[in-house]
Structures are given as structure tokens and as C-alpha cells.
Write a protein that holds these residues in place. Structure first.
Motif, short mmCIF file in Angstrom:
data_model
loop_
_atom_site.label_atom_id
_atom_site.label_comp_id
_atom_site.label_asym_id
_atom_site.label_seq_id
_atom_site.Cartn_x
_atom_site.Cartn_y
_atom_site.Cartn_z
N ALA A 1 17.52 123.49 -13.83
CA ALA A 1 18.26 122.25 -13.70
C ALA A 1 18.50 121.47 -15.15
O ALA A 1 19.15 120.60 -14.91
CB ALA A 1 17.73 121.19 -12.73
N LEU A 2 18.25 122.17 -16.16
CA LEU A 2 18.39 121.46 -17.46
C LEU A 2 19.67 121.97 -18.14
O LEU A 2 19.51 123.19 -18.71
CB LEU A 2 17.09 121.48 -18.34
N PRO A 3 20.56 121.22 -18.16
CA PRO A 3 21.81 121.67 -18.95
C PRO A 3 21.56 121.55 -20.41
O PRO A 3 20.82 120.82 -20.93
CB PRO A 3 22.85 120.70 -18.64
N LEU A 4 22.28 122.68 -21.43
CA LEU A 4 21.71 122.75 -22.54
C LEU A 4 23.17 122.76 -23.41
O LEU A 4 23.17 123.13 -24.37
CB LEU A 4 21.36 124.43 -23.00
N GLY A 5 24.12 122.05 -22.90
CA GLY A 5 25.23 121.77 -23.61
C GLY A 5 26.61 122.33 -22.91
O GLY A 5 26.43 123.03 -21.76
N HIS A 6 27.75 122.51 -23.49
CA HIS A 6 29.05 122.76 -23.17
C HIS A 6 29.70 123.42 -24.31
O HIS A 6 29.64 122.81 -25.39
CB HIS A 6 29.91 121.86 -22.46
N TYR A 7 30.16 124.80 -24.02
CA TYR A 7 30.78 125.36 -25.02
C TYR A 7 32.18 125.97 -24.66
O TYR A 7 32.43 126.23 -23.77
CB TYR A 7 29.82 126.85 -25.70
N SER A 8 33.07 125.98 -25.77
CA SER A 8 34.55 126.59 -25.46
C SER A 8 34.45 128.32 -25.37
O SER A 8 35.67 128.58 -24.85
CB SER A 8 35.37 126.09 -26.64
N THR A 9 33.54 128.76 -25.73
CA THR A 9 33.58 130.22 -25.80
C THR A 9 32.31 130.79 -25.10
O THR A 9 31.14 130.09 -25.21
CB THR A 9 33.86 131.07 -27.08
N PRO A 10 32.30 131.97 -24.30
CA PRO A 10 31.14 132.49 -23.67
C PRO A 10 30.28 133.09 -24.90
O PRO A 10 29.03 132.76 -24.62
CB PRO A 10 31.66 133.26 -22.90
N GLU A 11 30.82 133.34 -26.12
CA GLU A 11 29.96 133.75 -27.04
C GLU A 11 29.10 132.74 -27.74
O GLU A 11 27.87 132.89 -28.09
CB GLU A 11 30.72 134.58 -28.11
N ALA A 12 29.65 131.20 -27.97
CA ALA A 12 28.80 130.44 -28.41
C ALA A 12 27.47 129.99 -27.36
O ALA A 12 26.55 129.64 -27.92
CB ALA A 12 29.76 129.26 -28.46
N ALA A 13 28.06 130.02 -26.21
CA ALA A 13 26.73 129.66 -25.12
C ALA A 13 25.78 131.02 -25.10
O ALA A 13 24.50 130.47 -25.16
CB ALA A 13 27.37 129.47 -23.53
N ARG A 14 26.08 132.23 -25.47
CA ARG A 14 25.15 133.02 -25.38
C ARG A 14 24.37 132.94 -26.59
O ARG A 14 23.15 133.27 -26.54
CB ARG A 14 25.82 134.48 -25.28
N ALA A 15 24.97 132.62 -27.73
CA ALA A 15 24.15 132.48 -28.94
C ALA A 15 23.14 131.45 -28.83
O ALA A 15 22.20 131.36 -29.46
CB ALA A 15 25.37 132.29 -30.08
N HIS A 16 23.35 130.53 -28.12
CA HIS A 16 22.64 129.46 -27.86
C HIS A 16 21.33 129.81 -27.19
O HIS A 16 20.21 129.54 -27.74
CB HIS A 16 23.21 128.11 -27.28
#
Length: 187
Positions: free
Chosen positions: A111-126
Motif C-alpha cells: 500500500a506504500l506509493p513510491l512516487g509518480h513518473y511520466s514514463t514506465p521506464e523511470a518507474a521501473r528504474a526506481h
């Protein structure tokens, strides 16, 4: 109107005789003329009292090729008259009617959000970075809940013993952000 349908001032020659701006230079120089318009946005032109959708914005040499003269920028619109490319500047009385939907990608762990990104690549990198801290050398594979849905959440899996991917609890969920309320959207 201050300047209805007046083309912007063409670029002045540099000491080396260069008159054309690169696309990046033109993007900066003509930002005011383009105004808030973005590709996919819908706008109302106050002078002509028409509504149009922006289909493309070009700068520098691309604009020259699209409109046939060195205006530095060009905008392709679709309105009731059809599709045209021109360099009509944004006027102070023009209005934004609707902006295109935006998709953001929210990584989370449980249930812990880790941010919001404009690309799926950036979210996967995180998420990959977090997994590598937890388990050095980890290389996640991303498995979707629904293979046919491009907006299906994906979960990071790591290969365990026997080569079977095991879920990590890290999920990336695509979220569509609308620019206006649509009462029929939930139906």
C-alpha cells in the motif's frame, strides 16, 4: 486583437550569415507565439471563433518544410475546414478548451506509493534500484495482470530456485489523468 494572423518576425542573420534556427533554438525563440498549445490539445481561436485540435508543432527546418517559408515554427491544426499548417500566433483572447489525457506511472510496494513518473521506464528504474539494494544483482522481470490491456499493472518478479519467477510486491500502476470531468466516463 493585438496581431491577428501576423507572422512572427523572421530570424535575423548572424555574423556568419546563418538565418535559419535549429529546431531547439526555434523552440526557445518562438515559445510565446506557440503559447500553451500542445499536441492533442483543443483550443478556441477568438479571432475566427473556431475550435481546433493541434495535430503537430514543428520548429526550425521541419517548420520550413511544412509551411514553405522560414517562419521558425509551424503548427498543424484540424478544424471544421480541414487540416492546415500555419504559424498563427497564440493571442491573449484565445482559450484552451481541453488538454489531452496524461498517463502517469505509480510504483508501489504493497500500500506504500513510491512516487509518480511520466514514463514506465523511470518507474521501473526506481523499483529496480530498490530491488538491487535489497538483493544485489537482482534483475526483475515485469509481468502484467492482463496481457491484452496496455494499462494493466505490472509487478516485478525475481527468478527464484528452479527458474520460477517469484513476485516481489513491487507493482507499477498506470494512471490516466483527465483534464476535465466526464460524467459518462464511469459508465
Amino acid at each position: 486583437m493585438d496581431r491577428p494572423n501576423t507572422p512572427p518576425t523572421p530570424p535575423k542573420p548572424t555574423p556568419t550569415g546563418k538565418t535559419r534556427l535549429s529546431a531547439d533554438e526555434a523552440r526557445k525563440v518562438f515559445a510565446t507565439e506557440v503559447g500553451p498549445r500542445v499536441i492533442g490539445g483543443i483550443y478556441r481561436n477568438a479571432y475566427w471563433d473556431t475550435v481546433y485540435r493541434v495535430a503537430g508543432i514543428r520548429y526550425g527546418p521541419d517548420a520550413l518544410a511544412a509551411i514553405g517559408w522560414d517562419a521558425g515554427w509551424g503548427i498543424t491544426i484540424q478544424d471544421p475546414r480541414g487540416v492546415q499548417t500555419h504559424c498563427t500566433a497564440w493571442e491573449r483572447d484565445d482559450k484552451t478548451v481541453a488538454l489531452p489525457e496524461v498517463t502517469v506511472y505509480r510504483p508501489s510496494h504493497g500500500a506504500l506509493p513510491l512516487g509518480h513518473y511520466s514514463t514506465p521506464e523511470a518507474a521501473r528504474a526506481h523499483v529496480t534500484d530498490l530491488l538491487c539494494r535489497e538483493e544485489p544483482g537482482a534483475l526483475p522481470v515485469w509481468l502484467a495482470d492482463d496481457l491484452d490491456d496496455p494499462l494493466s499493472p505490472v509487478e516485478a518478479h525475481l527468478f527464484g530456485r528452479g527458474g520460477v519467477p517469484e513476485p516481489t510486491g513491487y507493482v507499477i500502476t498506470p494512471l490516466i489523468i483527465a483534464d476535465h470531468y466526464d460524467p459518462t466516463a464511469d459508465e
